[in-house]
Design a protein around this motif. Structure first.
Motif, PDB file in Angstrom:
ATOM      1  N   PHE A 145     -20.916  14.864  32.704  1.00 32.37           N
ATOM      2  CA  PHE A 145     -21.268  15.899  33.670  1.00 32.37           C
ATOM      3  C   PHE A 145     -20.208  16.001  34.771  1.00 32.37           C
ATOM      4  O   PHE A 145     -19.682  17.081  35.062  1.00 32.37           O
ATOM      5  N   ALA A 146     -19.853  14.843  35.345  1.00 31.34           N
ATOM      6  CA  ALA A 146     -18.908  14.842  36.463  1.00 31.34           C
ATOM      7  C   ALA A 146     -17.517  15.258  36.005  1.00 31.34           C
ATOM      8  O   ALA A 146     -16.888  16.148  36.600  1.00 31.34           O
ATOM      9  N   ILE A 147     -17.034  14.652  34.934  1.00 32.72           N
ATOM     10  CA  ILE A 147     -15.677  14.947  34.466  1.00 32.72           C
ATOM     11  C   ILE A 147     -15.586  16.388  33.986  1.00 32.72           C
ATOM     12  O   ILE A 147     -14.655  17.126  34.329  1.00 32.72           O
ATOM     13  N   GLY A 148     -16.573  16.799  33.194  1.00 32.78           N
ATOM     14  CA  GLY A 148     -16.568  18.160  32.659  1.00 32.78           C
ATOM     15  C   GLY A 148     -16.614  19.210  33.756  1.00 32.78           C
ATOM     16  O   GLY A 148     -15.865  20.188  33.735  1.00 32.78           O
ATOM     17  N   THR A 149     -17.482  18.986  34.751  1.00 33.18           N
ATOM     18  CA  THR A 149     -17.602  19.942  35.842  1.00 33.18           C
ATOM     19  C   THR A 149     -16.316  20.001  36.653  1.00 33.18           C
ATOM     20  O   THR A 149     -15.806  21.087  36.963  1.00 33.18           O
ATOM     21  N   LEU A 150     -15.794  18.825  36.976  1.00 36.65           N
ATOM     22  CA  LEU A 150     -14.571  18.774  37.780  1.00 36.65           C
ATOM     23  C   LEU A 150     -13.436  19.517  37.078  1.00 36.65           C
ATOM     24  O   LEU A 150     -12.784  20.398  37.666  1.00 36.65           O
ATOM     25  N   LEU A 151     -13.230  19.180  35.798  1.00 41.03           N
ATOM     26  CA  LEU A 151     -12.160  19.849  35.042  1.00 41.03           C
ATOM     27  C   LEU A 151     -12.423  21.355  34.958  1.00 41.03           C
ATOM     28  O   LEU A 151     -11.523  22.164  35.113  1.00 41.03           O
ATOM     29  N   GLY A 152     -13.675  21.700  34.708  1.00 39.99           N
ATOM     30  CA  GLY A 152     -14.024  23.116  34.563  1.00 39.99           C
ATOM     31  C   GLY A 152     -13.760  23.893  35.832  1.00 39.99           C
ATOM     32  O   GLY A 152     -13.195  24.991  35.795  1.00 39.99           O
ATOM     33  N   VAL A 153     -14.154  23.324  36.975  1.00 41.39           N
ATOM     34  CA  VAL A 153     -13.954  24.019  38.251  1.00 41.39           C
ATOM     35  C   VAL A 153     -12.460  24.149  38.549  1.00 41.39           C
ATOM     36  O   VAL A 153     -11.983  25.221  38.941  1.00 41.39           O
ATOM     37  N   VAL A 154     -11.725  23.064  38.327  1.00 43.85           N
ATOM     38  CA  VAL A 154     -10.289  23.096  38.624  1.00 43.85           C
ATOM     39  C   VAL A 154      -9.575  24.124  37.738  1.00 43.85           C
ATOM     40  O   VAL A 154      -8.825  24.973  38.226  1.00 43.85           O
ATOM     41  N   VAL A 191     -18.168  16.154  27.624  1.00 43.27           N
ATOM     42  CA  VAL A 191     -17.176  16.893  28.419  1.00 43.27           C
ATOM     43  C   VAL A 191     -16.798  18.209  27.742  1.00 43.27           C
ATOM     44  O   VAL A 191     -16.704  19.249  28.398  1.00 43.27           O
ATOM     45  N   THR A 192     -16.631  18.189  26.433  1.00 48.05           N
ATOM     46  CA  THR A 192     -16.237  19.431  25.750  1.00 48.05           C
ATOM     47  C   THR A 192     -17.318  20.503  25.900  1.00 48.05           C
ATOM     48  O   THR A 192     -17.025  21.689  25.830  1.00 48.05           O
ATOM     49  N   LEU A 193     -18.569  20.067  26.072  1.00 51.99           N
ATOM     50  CA  LEU A 193     -19.647  21.043  26.270  1.00 51.99           C
ATOM     51  C   LEU A 193     -19.713  21.517  27.719  1.00 51.99           C
ATOM     52  O   LEU A 193     -19.767  22.712  28.004  1.00 51.99           O
ATOM     53  N   VAL A 194     -19.710  20.542  28.638  1.00 49.35           N
ATOM     54  CA  VAL A 194     -19.885  20.853  30.057  1.00 49.35           C
ATOM     55  C   VAL A 194     -18.702  21.657  30.599  1.00 49.35           C
ATOM     56  O   VAL A 194     -18.873  22.597  31.368  1.00 49.35           O
ATOM     57  N   PHE A 195     -17.508  21.292  30.159  1.00 48.65           N
ATOM     58  CA  PHE A 195     -16.294  21.925  30.679  1.00 48.65           C
ATOM     59  C   PHE A 195     -16.372  23.440  30.638  1.00 48.65           C
ATOM     60  O   PHE A 195     -16.115  24.120  31.632  1.00 48.65           O
ATOM     61  N   PHE A 196     -16.733  23.992  29.481  1.00 49.01           N
ATOM     62  CA  PHE A 196     -16.670  25.446  29.332  1.00 49.01           C
ATOM     63  C   PHE A 196     -17.694  26.170  30.199  1.00 49.01           C
ATOM     64  O   PHE A 196     -17.415  27.257  30.694  1.00 49.01           O
ATOM     65  N   VAL A 197     -18.850  25.538  30.376  1.00 51.96           N
ATOM     66  CA  VAL A 197     -19.852  26.164  31.242  1.00 51.96           C
ATOM     67  C   VAL A 197     -19.304  26.261  32.663  1.00 51.96           C
ATOM     68  O   VAL A 197     -19.310  27.328  33.292  1.00 51.96           O
ATOM     69  N   ALA A 198     -18.806  25.143  33.183  1.00 51.65           N
ATOM     70  CA  ALA A 198     -18.269  25.129  34.545  1.00 51.65           C
ATOM     71  C   ALA A 198     -17.056  26.046  34.644  1.00 51.65           C
ATOM     72  O   ALA A 198     -16.901  26.791  35.609  1.00 51.65           O
ATOM     73  N   PHE A 199     -16.226  26.004  33.628  1.00 54.11           N
ATOM     74  CA  PHE A 199     -15.006  26.822  33.630  1.00 54.11           C
ATOM     75  C   PHE A 199     -15.324  28.317  33.722  1.00 54.11           C
ATOM     76  O   PHE A 199     -14.848  29.013  34.610  1.00 54.11           O
ATOM     77  N   PHE A 251     -23.207  26.429  40.872  1.00 52.72           N
ATOM     78  CA  PHE A 251     -24.505  25.764  40.882  1.00 52.72           C
ATOM     79  C   PHE A 251     -25.372  26.186  39.711  1.00 52.72           C
ATOM     80  O   PHE A 251     -26.042  25.368  39.101  1.00 52.72           O
ATOM     81  N   SER A 252     -25.349  27.488  39.414  1.00 53.18           N
ATOM     82  CA  SER A 252     -26.165  27.895  38.271  1.00 53.18           C
ATOM     83  C   SER A 252     -25.601  27.266  37.000  1.00 53.18           C
ATOM     84  O   SER A 252     -26.339  26.961  36.063  1.00 53.18           O
ATOM     85  N   SER A 253     -24.288  27.022  36.981  1.00 57.91           N
ATOM     86  CA  SER A 253     -23.698  26.366  35.810  1.00 57.91           C
ATOM     87  C   SER A 253     -24.083  24.884  35.766  1.00 57.91           C
ATOM     88  O   SER A 253     -24.242  24.322  34.693  1.00 57.91           O
ATOM     89  N   LEU A 254     -24.266  24.269  36.948  1.00 60.43           N
ATOM     90  CA  LEU A 254     -24.616  22.840  36.967  1.00 60.43           C
ATOM     91  C   LEU A 254     -25.920  22.592  36.221  1.00 60.43           C
ATOM     92  O   LEU A 254     -26.053  21.629  35.477  1.00 60.43           O
TER      93      LEU A 254
END
Lengths: 256, 257
Positions: A69-78, A128-136, A178-181
């Motif tokens: 969750f943390a890594i995926g979100t961070l990478l996605g946002v960046v 991470v591969t799942l979370v990343f794209f949502v955050a991205f 947030f809605s992506s979180l």
């Protein structure tokens, strides 16, 4: 917030469903071997927690999930910020992002197991591969939708790039992020549990896979119940955080 | 020397020429209004003055030097709300100082003084959505003025407000302007507002290829009350005179639209 009336209905619905299930299983209308019995499931969950045997598994799944969750979100946002603010890069990378996102993530699990082993890391990678794209995608969209007037105003008031990032782009994208979180949490759990299910030595997914291996439906349902409660608790946590950080947003359907 | 000067400025968007050959000088401390029918390129000229838009031909001089990039002396009050919805009234006003490197506590302290100046001393912690349209405009005004611009660009800033709030804001603006006499370029389609506020009213022709077709000095004494000044014979005479010219352009804009 739903009123007391809605709450009572919600509780009633759950109770009714469980009672119906219990009754149907006990009277043999459905086969308890395949569908188990709610009271048995509750007893199993209780025993897991009473003996403490579930804690190591819960701990492993939580760790995998939170890391993903943390890594995926961070990478996605960046990456979302980067591509949204550099249209040239976005134009070049666009087909690759789409192609990568098109891979059904489950098929990555065996590869990740080969690369990262049977432990924690392969599950985190899958999550991470799942979370990343949502955050991205949400961050990208959020930044793209910043009002041009607000942006011009900030620039005329002397904002530099880092000011724009901190005071305009990120806050504007925050409601999207947030809605992506809330979606991401679900995906992080999927990553962790599917990973465990396909090959591991600990975790709730492992627990469920073990129970399934001996046709223990009660164990499968108990694992599912624990997972469900766990995700709901996390979702509530993010919801509370969201309400705190997005106080500036007008309430839906009310106020000025 | 003029503070701001348009020299034969033309702006085209593709084939569409919005303004053509505009020459206009603003003396330091002068309050100039641009009036014209809708779609005559008034906002385009403001955007050029702010440096948000580069002229296709001609140039803009700022204190005698050609303007390149964003105008560093200008504050811009937009027609729409441009304050940040996720910051409180106080933080919105403090923001320009933070951009200039001031620490937040100091910026907030000075912002509080400005909030009081625009009559919002009781609402520092309110978010924009909790404020009325008029109050949001005041926050915007304080936000623009705290940075100490020499030039104030205003794009129909009060057009979305009701008549009473509007006159209140106009008087407020005149009061603040009276204090340190910034140069103001004020765009409006409301001739009465233009006369009541300005030292000079410039009439633009209907677009496309819009340009100034008349300049009227407004010798009404200051300080003015925008509601009372409208009733003086001198105001009515000026109004009649300028309207004579403006009416034809409004008709043309209508015929074109």
């Amino acid at each position: 917030m739903p009123g007391l009336r809605a709450r009572l209905w919600q509780a009633g619905l759950l109770l009714g469903f469980l009672l119906l299930w219990e009754w149907a299983s006990r009277t043999g209308r459905i086969d308890p071997f395949f569908f188990s019995v709610p009271s048995e499931i509750a007893k199993r969950v209780w025993r897991w927690f009473a003996t403490g045997e579930v804690y190591p598994h819960l701990y492993v799944t939580t760790a995998e999930m939170l890391l993903a969750f943390a890594i995926g979100t961070l990478l996605g946002v960046v990456f979302g910020l980067w591509l949204a603010l550099a249209p040239g890069v976005a134009a070049v990378l666009d087909p690759y992002v789409k192609a990568l996102n098109a891979i059904p993530r489950v098929v990555l699990a065996p590869i990740f197991t080969l690369w990262f082993g049977l432990g924690l890391l392969s599950k985190v990678a899958l999550g991470v591969t799942l979370v990343f794209f949502v955050a991205f995608f949400n961050t990208y969209q959020g930044v793209k939708e910043v009002s041009p007037i607000v942006l011009q105003n900030a620039r005329l008031l002397g904002a530099r790039r880092r000011h724009l990032l901190a005071h305009v782009y990120l806050p504007a994208a925050a409601s999207w992020i947030f809605s992506s979180l809330r979606t991401s949490i679900g995906f992080a759990v999927i990553g962790a549990v599917v990973g465990e299910y396909l090959g591991s030595a600990a975790g709730l997914g492992y627990l469920i896979a073990q129970a399934e291996g001996v046709f223990d439906t009660t164990g499968v349902f108990a694992g599912m119940a624990v997972l469900m409660a766990f995700v709901l608790a996390l979702d509530a946590l993010v919801g509370a955080l969201e309400r705190r950080l997005l106080v500036w947003r007008p309430k839906e359907g009310g106020g000025r | 020397m003029s503070l701001l000067e348009f020299r034969q400025v033309s702006v085209a968007f593709g084939d569409y020429v919005a303004v053509e050959g505009v020459t206009l000088r603003l003396a330091p401390g002068e309050f100039v209004s641009l009036v014209g029918p809708t779609g005559c390129g008034k906002s385009t000229l403001l955007n050029v003055a702010a440096g948000l838009l580069a002229p296709s031909r001609g140039e803009v001089l700022l204190e005698g030097k050609p303007l390149k990039g964003l105008n560093p002396l200008a504050g811009y009050l937009f027609q729409q709300d441009a304050i940040l919805p996720w910051k409180t009234a106080l933080d919105n006003v403090a923001l320009p100082l933070v951009f200039r490197g001031l620490p937040w506590p100091e910026a907030r302290r000075r912002a509080m003084a400005w909030l009081e100046k625009v009559g919002l001393g009781r609402f520092p912690r309110h978010f924009p959505h909790q404020l009325s349209g008029g109050m949001r405009k005041r926050v915007g005004l304080a936000q623009v003025l705290i940075a100490g611009p020499k030039l104030l660009l205003m794009d129909e800033p009060f057009s979305a407000l009701d008549v009473q709030t509007r006159q209140l804001m106009e008087n407020e603006l005149l009061r603040l302007w009276q204090e340190d006499r910034k140069t103001v370029l004020f765009v409006t389609h409301d001739l009465e507002e233009a006369i009541a506020l300005s030292d000079r009213v410039v009439v633009l022709s209907a677009g496309p290829r819009s340009r100034p077709i008349g300049e009227f000095p407004i010798p009404l004494p200051r300080p003015r009350d925008v509601a009372e000044v409208r009733l003086t014979p001198e105001f009515l005479r000026l109004h009649r005179e300028i309207w004579e010219l403006l009416r034809g352009e409004v008709m043309r804009a209508h015929a074109g639209a």
